[in-house]
Scaffold this active site. Sequence first.
Site, PDB file in Angstrom:
ATOM      1  N   HIS A  72       0.786  -0.982  -0.042  1.00 31.63           N
ATOM      2  CA  HIS A  72       0.060   0.046  -0.026  1.00 31.63           C
ATOM      3  C   HIS A  72       0.818   1.245  -0.063  1.00 31.63           C
ATOM      4  CE1 HIS A  72      -4.307  -1.646   1.113  1.00 31.63           C
ATOM      5  NE2 HIS A  72      -3.370  -2.495   0.771  1.00 31.63           N
ATOM      6  N   TYR A 196      -9.266   5.922   7.081  1.00 30.35           N
ATOM      7  CA  TYR A 196      -9.557   6.467   8.287  1.00 30.35           C
ATOM      8  C   TYR A 196     -10.420   7.442   8.508  1.00 30.35           C
ATOM      9  CZ  TYR A 196      -5.342   3.757   9.844  1.00 30.35           C
ATOM     10  OH  TYR A 196      -4.608   2.646   9.892  1.00 30.35           O
ATOM     11  N   PRO A 288      -5.210   1.066  18.404  1.00 26.69           N
ATOM     12  CA  PRO A 288      -4.906   0.604  17.104  1.00 26.69           C
ATOM     13  C   PRO A 288      -4.683   1.506  15.938  1.00 26.69           C
ATOM     14  CG  PRO A 288      -7.106  -0.304  17.812  1.00 26.69           C
ATOM     15  CD  PRO A 288      -6.251   0.673  18.955  1.00 26.69           C
ATOM     16  N   LYS A 292       0.196   0.202  15.056  1.00 20.46           N
ATOM     17  CA  LYS A 292       1.829   0.298  15.354  1.00 20.46           C
ATOM     18  C   LYS A 292       1.872  -0.928  16.315  1.00 20.46           C
ATOM     19  CE  LYS A 292       3.591   3.544  13.627  1.00 20.46           C
ATOM     20  NZ  LYS A 292       3.654   2.748  12.228  1.00 20.46           N
ATOM     21  N   TYR A 380       3.812   6.662   9.894  1.00 18.71           N
ATOM     22  CA  TYR A 380       2.881   5.535   9.501  1.00 18.71           C
ATOM     23  C   TYR A 380       3.626   4.448   8.966  1.00 18.71           C
ATOM     24  CZ  TYR A 380      -1.375   3.022   8.568  1.00 18.71           C
ATOM     25  OH  TYR A 380      -2.392   2.129   8.357  1.00 18.71           O
TER      26      TYR A 380
HETATM   27  C1  PHB Z   1      -6.992  -3.856  10.740  1.00 19.44           C
HETATM   28  O1  PHB Z   1      -7.101  -4.198   9.462  1.00 19.44           O
HETATM   29  O2  PHB Z   1      -7.428  -4.575  11.470  1.00 19.44           O
HETATM   30  C2  PHB Z   1      -6.266  -2.605  10.989  1.00 19.44           C
HETATM   31  C3  PHB Z   1      -5.623  -1.908  10.237  1.00 19.44           C
HETATM   32  C4  PHB Z   1      -5.193  -0.469  10.496  1.00 19.44           C
HETATM   33  C5  PHB Z   1      -5.511  -0.139  11.752  1.00 19.44           C
HETATM   34  C6  PHB Z   1      -5.901  -0.900  12.677  1.00 19.44           C
HETATM   35  C7  PHB Z   1      -6.367  -2.080  12.326  1.00 19.44           C
HETATM   36  O3  PHB Z   1      -4.962   0.989  12.031  1.00 19.44           O
END
Ligand code: PHB
Length: 385
Positions: A72, A196, A288, A292, A380
């Site tokens: 990605h 997000y 989450p 990280k 990130y």
């Molecule tokens: C997930 O795919 O479960 C996931 C991806 C990104 C995040 C948290 C969880 O920041």
Amino acid sequence: MRTHVAIIGAGPAGLMLARLLELAGVDAIIIERRSPDYVLGRIRAGVLEQGTVELMDRAQAAERMHREGHIHHGVELSFDGDRQRIDFSALVGRHVVVYGQTEVTRDLMAARQLASIYDAEDVELHDFDGKPYVTYRKDGASHRIDCDFIAGCDGYHGVSRRSVPQSALTTFERVYPFGWLGILVDKPPVAEELIYAHHSRGFALCSQRSLTRSRYYVQVPADEDPGAWSDDRFWDELRSRLNPETAEALQTGPSIEKSVAPLRSFVAEPLRFGRLFLAGDAAHIVPPTGAKGLNLAMSDVAVLADALIEHFIEGSQAGIDGYSAKVLNRIWKAERFSWWMTNLLHTFPDTGAFGRRIQRAEFDYLASSVAAQQSLAENYVGLLG
Ligand code: PHB
Ligand code: APR
């Protein structure tokens, strides 16, 4: 039984540490409370930093990850429906790989040549200031493993951190007043990249595991009962938090998993007590939001593996003495980033009108400043050093 390193816990941290030691010829035994199937049944995040990818290469467990993982080059942020892409590759020349933590765990388990002890009950750590040993029960019998070092890789609820005298440990914690309700569904992801989303109704995240399996989250109160959420209710709520185009494109279906995860920031200091080390979730928790958790666990054990290898192969103490300070430096930067992402994207009970305007200004700043985007991007994809 005797070994150089007794590793408590067969999560990604314990398995990676064991594998790196094994490849260097340092003897280690994993002692895990659960069964392999239970460990592989846990659904966790799935964004790998380049450092984690490189560590999987070093562990010679990367073949499937390279084949099935997806590179990605960016993520999308959305604020009340306004969209902003963060182009990692253009901003910092690096990317992430989307590959489930469960798959990382499976690959590391498969790569390990030496035996591990699963289904170990009543695991206890002893005398890590002197001659350390670990005891446990299995199939009704008691066992003892003498060792030179113990690596506590047994997660936030494990026994290792609890074995340290309270007076020797300082902890730092922030518990957030909400959780993430997540669902897994066998439908293609709504977009190529992760989204997000901040919305006045709360945060939402569109993530994915593969081209045919998606993972979605919505912010809910911390004590929410997932049973109160039918799939339809979930999809309606998710759509309401996304911009209309994305909401329209969303492919829904029956959930194959649905659960609520609380959000917490936590750090313990220090991370070495004589001959005991803490690593991964046993040492720290991040919310989450910045993806990280797994990456931080991996960077801890990379440092720990090198320190132990240096000790056993070269007879040097330097890595062991430096472990705690070295990993805490990175841990706190990841804590800061995860806290910052969490604050930007969620609604808090006490955010108020002023707080909402500040969040909006932060988003507008990100949308208009390459410097701000670069800062997000480099964190990130994983800070160097
Ligand atoms: C997930 O795919 O479960 C996931 C991806 C990104 C995040 C948290 C969880 O920041
Ligand atoms: N004795 C032995 N094993 C234990 C004990 C115990 N008393 N308590 C817990 N364990 C095991 C758990 O069953 C689990 O398999 O330790 C393992 C810890 O694994 P994780 O919780 O996955 O922690 P870690 O390996 O540090 O990985 C961190 O996992 O929780 C996510 O967000 C986190 O992605 C990050 C990653």
